[in-house]
Every structure is written in C-alpha cells, then in structure tokens.
Enzyme design. Structure first.
Site, PDB file in Angstrom:
ATOM      1  N   ASN A  10       0.871  -1.182   0.000  1.00  0.00           N
ATOM      2  CA  ASN A  10       0.000   0.000   0.000  1.00  0.00           C
ATOM      3  C   ASN A  10       0.902   1.224   0.000  1.00  0.00           C
ATOM      4  O   ASN A  10       1.488   1.557   1.023  1.00  0.00           O
ATOM      5  CB  ASN A  10      -0.891  -0.032   1.255  1.00  0.00           C
ATOM      6  CG  ASN A  10      -1.727   1.229   1.402  1.00  0.00           C
ATOM      7  OD1 ASN A  10      -1.848   2.021   0.465  1.00  0.00           O
ATOM      8  ND2 ASN A  10      -2.306   1.413   2.581  1.00  0.00           N
ATOM      9  N   TRP A  11       1.013   1.842  -1.161  1.00  0.00           N
ATOM     10  CA  TRP A  11       1.929   2.991  -1.273  1.00  0.00           C
ATOM     11  C   TRP A  11       1.380   4.250  -0.599  1.00  0.00           C
ATOM     12  O   TRP A  11       2.084   5.223  -0.441  1.00  0.00           O
ATOM     13  CB  TRP A  11       2.191   3.293  -2.742  1.00  0.00           C
ATOM     14  CG  TRP A  11       3.228   2.403  -3.373  1.00  0.00           C
ATOM     15  CD1 TRP A  11       3.980   1.451  -2.756  1.00  0.00           C
ATOM     16  CD2 TRP A  11       3.626   2.404  -4.751  1.00  0.00           C
ATOM     17  NE1 TRP A  11       4.827   0.864  -3.658  1.00  0.00           N
ATOM     18  CE2 TRP A  11       4.636   1.424  -4.889  1.00  0.00           C
ATOM     19  CE3 TRP A  11       3.244   3.137  -5.870  1.00  0.00           C
ATOM     20  CZ2 TRP A  11       5.254   1.170  -6.120  1.00  0.00           C
ATOM     21  CZ3 TRP A  11       3.861   2.872  -7.087  1.00  0.00           C
ATOM     22  CH2 TRP A  11       4.856   1.899  -7.204  1.00  0.00           C
ATOM     23  N   LYS A  12       0.097   4.281  -0.308  1.00  0.00           N
ATOM     24  CA  LYS A  12      -0.534   5.487   0.245  1.00  0.00           C
ATOM     25  C   LYS A  12      -0.245   6.675  -0.682  1.00  0.00           C
ATOM     26  O   LYS A  12      -0.218   6.490  -1.891  1.00  0.00           O
ATOM     27  CB  LYS A  12      -0.051   5.724   1.682  1.00  0.00           C
ATOM     28  CG  LYS A  12      -0.184   4.447   2.527  1.00  0.00           C
ATOM     29  CD  LYS A  12       0.043   4.648   3.979  1.00  0.00           C
ATOM     30  CE  LYS A  12      -0.133   3.314   4.700  1.00  0.00           C
ATOM     31  NZ  LYS A  12      -0.074   3.424   6.139  1.00  0.00           N
ATOM     32  N   HIS A  93      -9.679   1.751   4.794  1.00  0.00           N
ATOM     33  CA  HIS A  93      -8.390   1.828   5.488  1.00  0.00           C
ATOM     34  C   HIS A  93      -8.527   2.763   6.693  1.00  0.00           C
ATOM     35  O   HIS A  93      -9.262   3.746   6.640  1.00  0.00           O
ATOM     36  CB  HIS A  93      -7.313   2.342   4.525  1.00  0.00           C
ATOM     37  CG  HIS A  93      -5.947   2.226   5.102  1.00  0.00           C
ATOM     38  ND1 HIS A  93      -5.447   3.144   5.996  1.00  0.00           N
ATOM     39  CD2 HIS A  93      -4.995   1.276   4.953  1.00  0.00           C
ATOM     40  CE1 HIS A  93      -4.226   2.757   6.358  1.00  0.00           C
ATOM     41  NE2 HIS A  93      -3.928   1.631   5.740  1.00  0.00           N
ATOM     42  N   GLU A  95      -6.771   5.047   7.776  1.00  0.00           N
ATOM     43  CA  GLU A  95      -6.496   6.469   7.495  1.00  0.00           C
ATOM     44  C   GLU A  95      -7.701   7.130   6.841  1.00  0.00           C
ATOM     45  O   GLU A  95      -7.935   8.325   7.031  1.00  0.00           O
ATOM     46  CB  GLU A  95      -5.234   6.588   6.620  1.00  0.00           C
ATOM     47  CG  GLU A  95      -3.990   6.287   7.444  1.00  0.00           C
ATOM     48  CD  GLU A  95      -2.833   5.691   6.670  1.00  0.00           C
ATOM     49  OE1 GLU A  95      -2.831   5.738   5.431  1.00  0.00           O
ATOM     50  OE2 GLU A  95      -1.911   5.151   7.329  1.00  0.00           O
ATOM     51  N   GLU A 163      -5.717  -4.667  10.610  1.00  0.00           N
ATOM     52  CA  GLU A 163      -4.632  -3.714  10.841  1.00  0.00           C
ATOM     53  C   GLU A 163      -4.887  -2.950  12.133  1.00  0.00           C
ATOM     54  O   GLU A 163      -5.626  -1.956  12.138  1.00  0.00           O
ATOM     55  CB  GLU A 163      -4.557  -2.715   9.684  1.00  0.00           C
ATOM     56  CG  GLU A 163      -4.352  -3.348   8.330  1.00  0.00           C
ATOM     57  CD  GLU A 163      -3.816  -2.337   7.312  1.00  0.00           C
ATOM     58  OE1 GLU A 163      -2.678  -2.497   6.883  1.00  0.00           O
ATOM     59  OE2 GLU A 163      -4.539  -1.380   7.002  1.00  0.00           O
ATOM     60  N   GLY A 169       2.363   2.283  10.783  1.00  0.00           N
ATOM     61  CA  GLY A 169       3.358   3.346  10.632  1.00  0.00           C
ATOM     62  C   GLY A 169       4.085   3.707  11.913  1.00  0.00           C
ATOM     63  O   GLY A 169       4.797   4.709  11.969  1.00  0.00           O
ATOM     64  N   SER A 209       3.071  -2.086  10.422  1.00  0.00           N
ATOM     65  CA  SER A 209       4.526  -2.241  10.587  1.00  0.00           C
ATOM     66  C   SER A 209       4.997  -3.656  10.236  1.00  0.00           C
ATOM     67  O   SER A 209       5.913  -4.180  10.869  1.00  0.00           O
ATOM     68  CB  SER A 209       4.960  -1.829  11.986  1.00  0.00           C
ATOM     69  OG  SER A 209       4.651  -0.466  12.200  1.00  0.00           O
ATOM     70  N   GLY A 230       2.629  -1.174   4.271  1.00  0.00           N
ATOM     71  CA  GLY A 230       2.760   0.227   3.877  1.00  0.00           C
ATOM     72  C   GLY A 230       4.220   0.596   3.662  1.00  0.00           C
ATOM     73  O   GLY A 230       4.788   0.386   2.589  1.00  0.00           O
ATOM     74  N   GLY A 231       4.847   1.116   4.697  1.00  0.00           N
ATOM     75  CA  GLY A 231       6.227   1.625   4.623  1.00  0.00           C
ATOM     76  C   GLY A 231       7.198   0.687   3.911  1.00  0.00           C
ATOM     77  O   GLY A 231       7.963   1.115   3.036  1.00  0.00           O
TER      78      GLY A 231
END
Ligand code: PGA
Length: 254
Positions: A10-12, A93, A95, A163, A169, A209, A230-231
């Site tokens: 997930n590049w966001k 998500h 966010e 999640e 993150g 994470s 993500g990251g």
C-alpha cells in the site's frame, strides 16, 4: 482453501510517476512468484502502471466512492476502475476512517459498489490503542464486520486486512500471537455469520509495521494469509524480499 500467501503493498500518497514506473520495472525482472502479489497505488498511476506491470502483479486502487456515478466532484467509482481493468481496491483503510470520516455505513456502500462492479475489495479493519487497552478489540472488530457484511454477501468474494491502528506506521507490530488470535476471531465470525465456505475462501491479511524482519513469523501463523504492507512496500528491494518470504510460506503450505 487459501493456499497462496498474498503480499499486498500500500503505497498510500507516496512516489512520483517516474519513481512508480522505475519500481515496477525493477520488480518485473524477478521470476514469477509462487505467492500472490498486489500493489495499491494512487489513482493517477493505476493506468500507466497497469500497462507495464507483469501479469502476476495485481495493480489495485486504495479507495473508491460509495456512490455509483453523478455529481460527486473528485470521486472515483468502482465502475471507472472496472472500465480500465483494475480488479481490486482497498476499502475502509484506517487512514480513510480517521482523516476522512469514513463510517461503517459509508464503507458498507463502498463494498457493495465494489461487488457490483467485479472489483475485489480488501476490507480494512482494526482497533485503536485505546480500544485495545479497554478490552474492546473483539467488540470493535465484530462491529466493523457486522455493520458491513451480511449473509446476503455469501456468494461474493473479498479479502480482509486486520490492521491494528496502533501498529500502522509506528514501528510497533502486533506479536504473532496477538495477530493470530484476532485473525482466528475474524475467521470464526465469518464462519458463523456468513458461511463456512466464505470463511475458508477469504484471505485475512495482517497489516501494521509488517516488514522483512517480522513477515515470515507472521505469515506462518495458521490464520494469517499474507500482509498489507505500507512503509516496507515503498522500497523495491524490501518489497522483493517480502515476495520471497511469501514464496517460502506458499511452498511450505503446499
Ligand atoms: P505500515 O502501513 O506497514 O506502514 O504500518 C500498513 C497500512 O497502513 O496498510
């Protein structure tokens, strides 16, 4: 049954178009993976990346509108995704829930839009730190599932990403035992409230994470079928390593 591990990135809201293209080109050189691989990218890169992505890589969206079409400036519908052959999207998500006020009611509409347009949803759910501290984790997860899915959806398919919000993150990952307990809980909920077949066919991904250090132990747990990352999906070498881990676990399970 879920035989193949799914490694989903997930590049966001990251990367320029050039950076995105370089990433996909670098990824294209690896041997065809045994696991499934998906990347959720910003809307405006969907088409250019879909055009150059290897067949084994699913390019997915990060969000869709809850509406079918019409005067909703700035929105992107599931039907639009279908029209450019995008076959999957994240929905709900944390966010989106946290910063854009998405409620379970809106997420339910988004899920239906995805189902109606043959776009495979990855429904994201998870509790906040406060909710976990107050022993509300199962209650919150149950509510997030029960408000968006019913028995009428038994013939649909989706993936679920568990999640925990406190792990996203933050560098703090759920332990494999904490994650497995919640994945098992989600599996049982699906079995009891939708159907046993539905529960068996739904991949439940862990997110928060997840990285090259902890993916192997997480993906090895019986009810964890891969990860939403993500990251650690932003760097191509780290993403390649995650795919290798996905291959190892897929081979072990078969
Ligand atoms: P993270 O994000 O891997 O950077 O914690 C996961 C996600 O939000 O899907």
């Amino acid at each position: 049954m879920n035989v193949k591990t799914l490694v989903a990135g997930n590049w966001k809201m990251n990367k320029t178009l050039d950076e995105s293209i370089s990433f996909i080109e670098a990824l294209s050189h690896i041997p065809v993976p045994q696991c499934e691989v998906l990347l959720a990218v910003p809307f405006i890169y969907l088409k250019p990346l879909q055009d150059i992505a290897p067949k084994w890589l699913t390019i997915a969206a990060q969000n869709i509108s809850d509406k079918e079409q019409g005067a909703y400036t700035g929105e992107i519908s599931a039907k639009m995704l279908q029209s450019i052959s995008i076959k999957s999207t994240l929905i709900g998500h944390s966010e989106r829930r946290q910063y854009y006020g998405e409620t379970n009611a809106v997420i339910k509409e988004k899920l239906q839009q995805a189902f109606q347009n043959a776009v495979m949803p990855i429904l994201c759910i998870g509790e906040t730190l406060d909710e976990r501290k107050n022993n509300l984790t199962e209650h919150v997860i149950e509510n997030q599932l029960a408000s968006v899915l019913t028995k009428a959806d038994a013939n649909k398919s989706l993936h679920i990403a568990y999640e925990p919000v406190w792990a996203i993150g933050t560098g703090e990952t759920a332990t494999k035992e904490q994650a497995e307990a919640m994945h098992h809980f989600i599996y049982n909920w699906l079995k009891e409230n939708i159907s046993e077949t539905f529960a068996q066919q739904t991949k439940i991904l862990y997110g928060g994470s997840c990285n090259t250090q902890n993916a192997e132990e997480l993906f090895s747990m019986p009810h964890i079928h891969g990860g939403l990352v993500g990251g650690a999906s932003l760097d191509v070498d780290s993403f390649k390593l995650l795919i290798e881990i996905g291959n190892t676990i897929t081979n072990k399970n078969n």
